[in-house]
Write an enzyme that holds these catalytic residues in place. Structure first.
Site, PDB file in Angstrom:
ATOM      1  N   SER A   5       3.480   1.793  13.504  1.00 36.30           N
ATOM      2  CA  SER A   5       3.651   2.031  12.097  1.00 36.30           C
ATOM      3  C   SER A   5       2.683   3.498  12.073  1.00 36.30           C
ATOM      4  O   SER A   5       1.754   3.583  12.940  1.00 36.30           O
ATOM      5  CB  SER A   5       3.233   0.850  11.304  1.00 36.30           C
ATOM      6  OG  SER A   5       2.734   1.607  10.077  1.00 36.30           O
ATOM      7  N   TYR A  35      -3.897  -5.683   9.366  1.00 38.41           N
ATOM      8  CA  TYR A  35      -2.403  -4.891   9.808  1.00 38.41           C
ATOM      9  C   TYR A  35      -2.760  -3.526  10.379  1.00 38.41           C
ATOM     10  O   TYR A  35      -2.398  -3.275  11.618  1.00 38.41           O
ATOM     11  CB  TYR A  35      -1.703  -4.699   8.602  1.00 38.41           C
ATOM     12  CG  TYR A  35      -0.344  -3.922   8.862  1.00 38.41           C
ATOM     13  CD1 TYR A  35       0.911  -4.939   9.281  1.00 38.41           C
ATOM     14  CD2 TYR A  35      -0.025  -2.706   8.512  1.00 38.41           C
ATOM     15  CE1 TYR A  35       1.927  -4.369   9.595  1.00 38.41           C
ATOM     16  CE2 TYR A  35       1.199  -2.107   8.763  1.00 38.41           C
ATOM     17  CZ  TYR A  35       2.358  -2.965   9.272  1.00 38.41           C
ATOM     18  OH  TYR A  35       3.328  -2.149   9.554  1.00 38.41           O
TER      19      TYR A  35
END
Length: 260
Positions: free
Chosen positions: A133, A146
């Site tokens: 990501s 995350y």
């Protein structure tokens, strides 16, 4: 010979888009996920094989997932590790259990999947693609678990590429920005409520400073994964391919000059 492709997190989002694209192109695809309903529904619709299981569990890989794949095909040519999610909140807001879930979902799932598949990938001189990501490269607000796990995912990929390149195995990572997936739709909810926005308007708002001014579709990211997994990328390993519409090239301190 058809390639055998294993996709974790394959029931929805980017993993599902990868499964559909590669199945259409003739690959033998196995999709893995913990939720049986979306997994089996997708498998029936696009003609792939669904395996219900936890990609973060080494025991599940050894006892269930790996035997089911290898007894059927005898080989694995490509792993796409797309499982992920969770880990929202600041560090002082996160319970130990939330932290562990973030690591399991985003990092341990890739670790356990790669370790289980590597013996077969060595035999086939195959490759793996890890879904990272732009949170692997920069920190957004209130997503400590995350962000930490996605940063570590890049290190995992580079370690695999370094250690197993001499054995013919390639490992790469894709870093998407905003992608219109069910997970991202959920992330839009607070923004929609705070500003009375539709889902489409919320995506437009988060992409207002992205050079391409829009999110990606899951299918667009799947095509990036297909490239890295293909012979066209035969010399590419240890790479981080950013697919974010230009988000990470924006110089934030100069945004105030945009409207001049």
């Amino acid at each position: 010979m058809k390639r055998v492709v294993v996709i974790t997190g394959g029931g929805t989002g980017i993993g599902a888009a990868c499964a559909q694209l590669l199945a259409q192109e003739g690959d033998r695809v196995f999709i893995i996920g913990r939720r049986a309903e979306p997994l089996k529904s997708l498998a029936a619709r696009i003609g792939v094989q669904a395996l219900v299981g936890d990609a973060a569990s080494s025991a599940c890989w050894q006892d269930e997932l790996l035997p089911a794949i290898l007894q059927d095909t005898g080989r694995i040519d490509c792993l796409i590790s797309s499982a992920g999610g969770m880990g929202l909140g600041r560090i002082t807001d996160m319970a130990d259990a939330d932290w562990q879930r973030a690591l399991d979902s985003n990092l341990k799932s890739a670790f356990a999947s790669a370790r289980a598949c590597l013996p077969s990938l060595i035999q086939s001189r195959g490759n793996m693609v890890l879904l990272a990501s732009i949170a692997s490269l920069a920190a957004g607000p209130q997503a400590c678990g995350y962000i930490t796990a996605k940063h570590a995912l890049i290190g995992l990929m580079r370690s695999i590429a370094r250690d197993y390149g001499p054995l013919g195995v390639r490992a790469n990572a894709v870093c998407p920005g905003w992608v219109t997936t069910p997970m991202a739709d959920e992330e839009m909810q607070p923004l929609m409520q705070a500003h009375q926005l539709s889902l489409e308007e919320a995506y437009q708002r988060v992409c207002q400073d992205v050079p391409l001014r829009r999110p990606a579709s899951a299918e667009e990211i799947a095509r990036v994964c297909r490239f890295l997994a293909s012979p066209d990328a035969s010399i590419v390993t240890g790479a981080v391919l950013v697919a974010d519409g230009g988000s990470t090239i924006v110089d934030i301190p100069t945004l105030a000059f945009t409207s001049l």
